[in-house]
Design a protein around this motif. Structure first.
Motif, PDB file in Angstrom:
ATOM      1  N   LEU A 176      36.384  21.533  38.379  1.00  0.00           N
ATOM      2  CA  LEU A 176      35.727  20.233  38.569  1.00  0.00           C
ATOM      3  C   LEU A 176      36.582  19.088  38.012  1.00  0.00           C
ATOM      4  CD1 LEU A 176      32.035  21.215  37.708  1.00  0.00           C
ATOM      5  CD2 LEU A 176      32.964  20.634  39.947  1.00  0.00           C
ATOM      6  N   ARG A 177      37.144  19.309  36.830  1.00  0.00           N
ATOM      7  CA  ARG A 177      37.965  18.256  36.232  1.00  0.00           C
ATOM      8  C   ARG A 177      39.195  17.955  37.097  1.00  0.00           C
ATOM      9  NH1 ARG A 177      36.931  21.317  31.365  1.00  0.00           N
ATOM     10  NH2 ARG A 177      35.376  20.241  30.073  1.00  0.00           N
ATOM     11  N   ALA A 178      39.729  18.982  37.741  1.00  0.00           N
ATOM     12  CA  ALA A 178      40.887  18.778  38.609  1.00  0.00           C
ATOM     13  C   ALA A 178      40.560  17.854  39.779  1.00  0.00           C
ATOM     14  CB  ALA A 178      41.399  20.117  39.131  1.00  0.00           C
ATOM     15  N   LEU A 179      39.302  17.749  40.126  1.00  0.00           N
ATOM     16  CA  LEU A 179      38.870  16.858  41.205  1.00  0.00           C
ATOM     17  C   LEU A 179      38.384  15.508  40.669  1.00  0.00           C
ATOM     18  CD1 LEU A 179      36.889  19.469  43.325  1.00  0.00           C
ATOM     19  CD2 LEU A 179      39.201  18.607  43.742  1.00  0.00           C
ATOM     20  N   GLY A 180      38.535  15.337  39.368  1.00  0.00           N
ATOM     21  CA  GLY A 180      38.086  14.086  38.781  1.00  0.00           C
ATOM     22  C   GLY A 180      36.597  14.059  38.515  1.00  0.00           C
ATOM     23  N   VAL A 181      35.975  15.211  38.497  1.00  0.00           N
ATOM     24  CA  VAL A 181      34.530  15.314  38.286  1.00  0.00           C
ATOM     25  C   VAL A 181      34.277  15.918  36.909  1.00  0.00           C
ATOM     26  CG1 VAL A 181      32.375  16.334  39.120  1.00  0.00           C
ATOM     27  CG2 VAL A 181      34.147  15.613  40.748  1.00  0.00           C
ATOM     28  N   GLN A 182      33.449  15.261  36.132  1.00  0.00           N
ATOM     29  CA  GLN A 182      33.090  15.803  34.837  1.00  0.00           C
ATOM     30  C   GLN A 182      32.094  16.949  35.020  1.00  0.00           C
ATOM     31  OE1 GLN A 182      34.485  15.051  31.930  1.00  0.00           O
ATOM     32  NE2 GLN A 182      35.828  13.656  33.131  1.00  0.00           N
ATOM     33  N   PRO A 183      32.339  18.104  34.387  1.00  0.00           N
ATOM     34  CA  PRO A 183      31.428  19.248  34.557  1.00  0.00           C
ATOM     35  C   PRO A 183      29.984  18.919  34.193  1.00  0.00           C
ATOM     36  CG  PRO A 183      33.453  19.922  33.484  1.00  0.00           C
ATOM     37  CD  PRO A 183      33.488  18.433  33.537  1.00  0.00           C
ATOM     38  N   GLU A 184      29.802  18.028  33.195  1.00  0.00           N
ATOM     39  CA  GLU A 184      28.445  17.693  32.758  1.00  0.00           C
ATOM     40  C   GLU A 184      27.632  17.015  33.858  1.00  0.00           C
ATOM     41  OE1 GLU A 184      31.215  17.038  31.208  1.00  0.00           O
ATOM     42  OE2 GLU A 184      31.106  18.407  29.494  1.00  0.00           O
ATOM     43  N   SER A 185      28.345  16.472  34.882  1.00  0.00           N
ATOM     44  CA  SER A 185      27.608  15.807  35.960  1.00  0.00           C
ATOM     45  C   SER A 185      26.731  16.782  36.725  1.00  0.00           C
ATOM     46  CB  SER A 185      28.593  15.131  36.923  1.00  0.00           C
ATOM     47  OG  SER A 185      29.419  16.093  37.570  1.00  0.00           O
ATOM     48  N   ALA A 186      27.075  18.078  36.683  1.00  0.00           N
ATOM     49  CA  ALA A 186      26.259  19.088  37.363  1.00  0.00           C
ATOM     50  C   ALA A 186      24.926  19.288  36.653  1.00  0.00           C
ATOM     51  CB  ALA A 186      27.014  20.405  37.441  1.00  0.00           C
ATOM     52  N   LEU A 187      24.841  18.848  35.379  1.00  0.00           N
ATOM     53  CA  LEU A 187      23.621  19.041  34.599  1.00  0.00           C
ATOM     54  C   LEU A 187      22.697  17.844  34.677  1.00  0.00           C
ATOM     55  CD1 LEU A 187      25.382  20.461  31.404  1.00  0.00           C
ATOM     56  CD2 LEU A 187      24.492  21.731  33.388  1.00  0.00           C
ATOM     57  N   SER A 188      23.152  16.736  35.413  1.00  0.00           N
ATOM     58  CA  SER A 188      22.378  15.501  35.421  1.00  0.00           C
ATOM     59  C   SER A 188      21.163  15.550  36.322  1.00  0.00           C
ATOM     60  CB  SER A 188      23.273  14.337  35.868  1.00  0.00           C
ATOM     61  OG  SER A 188      23.719  14.556  37.205  1.00  0.00           O
ATOM     62  N   GLY A 189      21.110  16.546  37.173  1.00  0.00           N
ATOM     63  CA  GLY A 189      19.974  16.636  38.079  1.00  0.00           C
ATOM     64  C   GLY A 189      20.200  15.889  39.380  1.00  0.00           C
ATOM     65  N   LYS A 190      21.366  15.189  39.559  1.00  0.00           N
ATOM     66  CA  LYS A 190      21.658  14.492  40.797  1.00  0.00           C
ATOM     67  C   LYS A 190      22.081  15.497  41.859  1.00  0.00           C
ATOM     68  CE  LYS A 190      23.187  10.214  38.541  1.00  0.00           C
ATOM     69  NZ  LYS A 190      24.323   9.261  38.376  1.00  0.00           N
ATOM     70  N   LYS A 191      22.276  14.975  43.068  1.00  0.00           N
ATOM     71  CA  LYS A 191      22.712  15.845  44.154  1.00  0.00           C
ATOM     72  C   LYS A 191      24.045  16.477  43.795  1.00  0.00           C
ATOM     73  CE  LYS A 191      20.449  13.200  47.840  1.00  0.00           C
ATOM     74  NZ  LYS A 191      20.666  12.461  49.113  1.00  0.00           N
ATOM     75  N   LEU A 192      24.122  17.791  43.997  1.00  0.00           N
ATOM     76  CA  LEU A 192      25.347  18.492  43.651  1.00  0.00           C
ATOM     77  C   LEU A 192      26.498  18.129  44.568  1.00  0.00           C
ATOM     78  CD1 LEU A 192      23.961  22.065  42.857  1.00  0.00           C
ATOM     79  CD2 LEU A 192      24.536  20.225  41.274  1.00  0.00           C
ATOM     80  N   ALA A 193      26.194  17.643  45.792  1.00  0.00           N
ATOM     81  CA  ALA A 193      27.245  17.319  46.758  1.00  0.00           C
ATOM     82  C   ALA A 193      27.780  15.895  46.587  1.00  0.00           C
ATOM     83  CB  ALA A 193      26.720  17.505  48.174  1.00  0.00           C
TER      84      ALA A 193
END
Length: 498
Positions: free
Chosen positions: A290-307
């Motif tokens: 995820l970090r390699a794509l510029g995405v913070q892993p914690e964003s998956a825990l926010s409850g927002k759309k995973l896509a």
């Protein structure tokens, strides 16, 4: 018969009178042009201020006359003298003449003469301006004759009080270091080292455009939003790995407790420890993807759309290209935006072949955008090796600080390069140089007088100009507001006329 004889005698007398008149007229016509003109000159023992037959100043004394003419041929001016004795031209070789010329602030200059045709010509040029005092000494038939004459062309009287009230300032000519420069054209461009191509790094569909072409953005600011199934899968893998890690940790804690209480075998504890470590590695691997794509892993825990995927600007700057539209399905390597940091810019200067040896890396230059009243110093960071195929020029890149964002790419500019520094014996300030009759001049200060000093100039920079001829070191001249003196000369009708 007697009456006829008397008529014949009268006729003969009349004929003789007519012949006499014709003879006198013919003799008068044979006089030379100079003799005819000299008949109009009043006979006097000493006179000045008289115009001679050749249009010059005529000096008379005890029968000897000298007519002084300024002979000009192109840029050369010489003294020419026509000698007379008792109103008639003398052979120039019969008279010896010397002229002593003195100017304000200068030592005397002696002129000698040689015979040429029907006049005498000086052995050296008469420099401009023709403002001087003359002492003319002539020797003829063992007798010496003297005259005094003055010319005041290009001279203005101005007291110190008038000088101060007019705001005219004085400077002294002397040695100076001239920084020779060349000026080359160019334009402002982006700093290519601070331009970033922003790509999504994963495929997906653009659902929102947040920033557009020309807008300023901060580092990390959202440019566009995408939806990506690949990102949804990666986030799901990360969430699953975290849950497995949590379960493995629970089993490990339980097995450790049982092993310490000697309820279970050591082998069961070691197996639980290995499963915990494998789960931890799986979480780290999913997070790194995820970090390699510029995405913070914690964003998956926010409850927002995973896509949901946010394309962010990696630097602060302005958007110079917008390459995506809403609803477009893009690949991971498509250039979605181009962002440029304009805190520094380049001046791309055209260097002509004749100047290639004068421009080098680390050379300082002053870049000017005259239409925008901008000026800034920069350093050459690179000079292209190959020449442009069409213009046959190289490009010198000058890096400029642009924190105030005044320099805009596309501006036409000129760059002044210092190529040499030479000390010259005599130089004057550029602001003191005026133009009279298409010739550069300064106004020298001598007592209460300003006098025109025509100059031959050499090298110059943006402040000083070398004086090759026309002014001596130590002479004072007008600088600020010197145009007032030029105006006064015009009012006085002090134009050059000979």
């Amino acid at each position: 018969m007697r009456k006829n004889k008397q008529l014949l005698i009268v006729g003969i007398i009349l004929a003789v009178i007519l012949l006499g008149i014709l003879f006198l007229n013919q003799n008068k016509l044979r006089l030379s042009d100079n003799e005819q003109l000299m008949l109009s000159v009043t006979d006097t023992s000493e006179q000045e201020g008289i115009t001679g037959p050749h249009g010059g100043e005529l000096f008379l004394k005890d029968g000897l006359g000298l007519e002084l003419v300024f002979h000009e041929s192109g840029a050369t001016s010489l003294f020419k003298l026509y000698p007379y004795w008792q109103k008639k031209l003398l052979a120039p070789a019969d008279v010896s003449v010397t002229i002593a010329l003195s100017r304000l602030g200068r030592s005397a200059q002696l002129f000698h003469f040689r015979a040429e045709d029907d006049y005498l010509i000086s052995d050296q040029e008469v420099a401009e301006p023709h403002a001087f005092e003359l002492v003319i000494v002539a020797e003829y038939q063992d007798k010496t004759y003297r005259w005094h004459h003055s010319e005041a062309e290009g001279r203005v009287e101005m007291s110190d009080t008038t000088l101060r009230n007019s705001g005219i300032e004085l400077a002294t000519a002397g040695s100076a270091v001239i920084h020779s420069e060349i000026t080359l054209p160019g334009e402002i461009t982006f700093n290519e080292h601070d331009i970033v191509h922003v790509v999504p790094r994963l495929p997906g569909m653009v659902v929102s455009i947040e920033r557009h072409h020309g807008q300023k953005v901060e580092k990390g600011e959202v440019l566009a939003i995408m939806e990506s199934t690949m990102l949804a899968d990666l986030r799901s893998q990360y969430l699953l790995a975290r849950r497995r890690q949590a379960l493995a940790q629970t089993i490990y804690d339980r097995e450790e407790q049982l092993w310490r209480e000697k309820i279970t075998a050591r082998q069961d504890f070691l197996t639980a420890q290995q499963q915990r470590e494998e789960a931890s590695i799986a979480v780290q691997l999913a997070a790194e993807r995820l970090r390699a794509l510029g995405v913070q892993p914690e964003s998956a825990l926010s409850g927002k759309k995973l896509a949901r995927y946010e394309i962010r600007s990696p630097i602060a700057g302005i958007v110079i290209k917008e390459g995506v539209v809403r609803g477009e399905v893009v690949k991971e390597d498509k250039t979605a935006y181009i962002v440029a940091d304009i805190s520094t810019v380049w001046a791309a200067i055209r260097v002509f072949p004749r100047n290639l040896n004068q421009i080098h890396v680390d050379q300082l230059a002053v870049v000017r955008a005259n239409t925008h009243d901008l000026k800034r110093e920069g350093k050459v960071i690179y000079v292209t090796t190959p020449l442009d195929e069409q213009t046959r020029t190289a490009v010198a890149r000058i890096q400029l600080d642009n924190q105030d964002e005044q320099w805009r790419p596309g501006m036409f500019v000129k760059a002044d390069f210092q190529i040499d520094a030479v000390e010259v014996p005599v130089a004057v300030l550029l602001e003191g140089v005026q133009t009279l009759e298409d010739q550069p001049v300064v106004f020298g200060r001598y007592g209460d007088f300003f006098e025109t000093r025509p100059l031959k100039l050499g090298r110059s920079d943006d402040q000083m100009v070398e004086v090759v001829e026309g002014l001596l070191a130590g002479e004072q001249y007008a600088t600020n507001n010197s145009f007032i003196i030029k105006s006064e000369l015009g009012k006085a009708g002090a134009a050059h006329e000979h």
